[in-house]
Design a protein around this motif. Structure first.
Motif, short mmCIF file in Angstrom:
data_model
loop_
_atom_site.label_atom_id
_atom_site.label_comp_id
_atom_site.label_asym_id
_atom_site.label_seq_id
_atom_site.Cartn_x
_atom_site.Cartn_y
_atom_site.Cartn_z
N TYR A 62 -57.38 56.01 -23.03
CA TYR A 62 -56.03 56.09 -22.48
C TYR A 62 -55.59 54.72 -21.95
CZ TYR A 62 -51.93 57.48 -19.89
OH TYR A 62 -50.64 57.57 -19.45
N LEU A 79 -48.92 63.80 -16.02
CA LEU A 79 -48.77 64.66 -17.20
C LEU A 79 -49.21 63.98 -18.49
CD1 LEU A 79 -48.00 67.39 -18.37
CD2 LEU A 79 -45.65 66.55 -18.55
N PRO A 80 -48.81 62.73 -18.75
CA PRO A 80 -49.27 62.08 -19.98
C PRO A 80 -50.81 61.97 -20.06
CG PRO A 80 -47.44 60.87 -19.07
CD PRO A 80 -47.84 61.89 -18.04
N VAL A 83 -52.03 65.39 -21.07
CA VAL A 83 -51.73 65.64 -22.48
C VAL A 83 -52.68 64.83 -23.36
CG1 VAL A 83 -49.99 65.39 -24.29
CG2 VAL A 83 -49.33 66.25 -22.05
N ALA A 86 -55.91 66.59 -23.43
CA ALA A 86 -55.81 67.79 -24.28
C ALA A 86 -55.86 67.41 -25.76
CB ALA A 86 -54.52 68.56 -23.97
N VAL A 87 -55.18 66.34 -26.13
CA VAL A 87 -55.21 65.89 -27.53
C VAL A 87 -56.64 65.49 -27.91
CG1 VAL A 87 -54.47 64.00 -29.06
CG2 VAL A 87 -52.79 65.20 -27.66
N GLY A 133 -51.11 63.08 -32.20
CA GLY A 133 -50.85 63.62 -30.87
C GLY A 133 -50.54 62.55 -29.84
N THR A 134 -51.28 61.46 -29.90
CA THR A 134 -51.05 60.36 -28.96
C THR A 134 -49.67 59.76 -29.17
OG1 THR A 134 -53.41 59.86 -28.83
CG2 THR A 134 -51.90 58.10 -28.21
N TRP A 137 -46.86 62.93 -28.48
CA TRP A 137 -46.72 63.57 -27.17
C TRP A 137 -47.02 62.70 -25.97
CZ3 TRP A 137 -49.86 67.99 -29.62
CH2 TRP A 137 -48.99 68.81 -30.35
N VAL A 138 -47.80 61.64 -26.14
CA VAL A 138 -48.20 60.84 -24.97
C VAL A 138 -47.36 59.58 -24.86
CG1 VAL A 138 -50.10 59.71 -23.77
CG2 VAL A 138 -50.55 61.77 -25.12
#
Length: 150
Positions: A62, A79-80, A83, A86-87, A133-134, A137-138
């Motif tokens: 991250y 939140l990011p 997420v 989760a990804v 996903g990254t 959504w992130v």
């Protein structure tokens, strides 16, 4: 749009892919090294060692993505991070699913088959999922309509 425009030399997507891959390789190396240490000299059990090495690698990934390929898309808040976790968990599930299908479903039970299904096929599919996903959504780019559009 041509393939050259998407991934040609100097294209934004190519730089993003290379940065993501570099950060992923660093996180994978950290995961493997920490797991080996925790499982060996530290004497932890395999699940505890893997959970801790996964959390460390996920945190490193991250930070690396936030400071590297996605430095211009700073998400705010926790939140990011959630997420992103989760990804990455979904990616781990893909790897485990590939291993389970190969080992238990197809009966390919050798160590080589387990390695190919989990660490090669599973890792490749999980990497595609993690990148999508990254990116989607992130570290979503402002004004981007879909995950693969600029």
């Amino acid at each position: 749009m041509t393939a050259r425009a998407w991934c040609g030399p100097g294209s934004p997507l190519r730089r993003e892919l290379l940065g993501f891959a570099g950060v992923g390789l660093l996180a994978y190396t950290a995961d493997l090294a920490l797991f080996t240490f925790l499982r060996g000299p530290a004497g932890l059990g395999p699940l505890t060692a893997k959970a801790l090495s996964f959390l460390a690698a996920c945190s490193l990934a991250y930070a690396g993505n936030a400071l590297g390929p996605y430095r211009d898309r700073r998400p705010k808040g926790l939140l990011p991070c959630a997420v992103f976790a989760a990804v990455n968990l979904a990616g781990a599930a893909v790897q485990l699913l590939c291993l389970a299908v190969s080992h238990y479903g197809l009966g390919l039970t050798s160590q080589r088959a387990d390695t190919v299904s989990g660490a090669v096929v599973g890792m490749a599919l999980a990497t595609v999922l993690r990148f999508w996903g990254t990116r989607t959504w992130v570290f979503r780019a402002e004004g981007r309509v879909g995950s693969w559009t600029g």
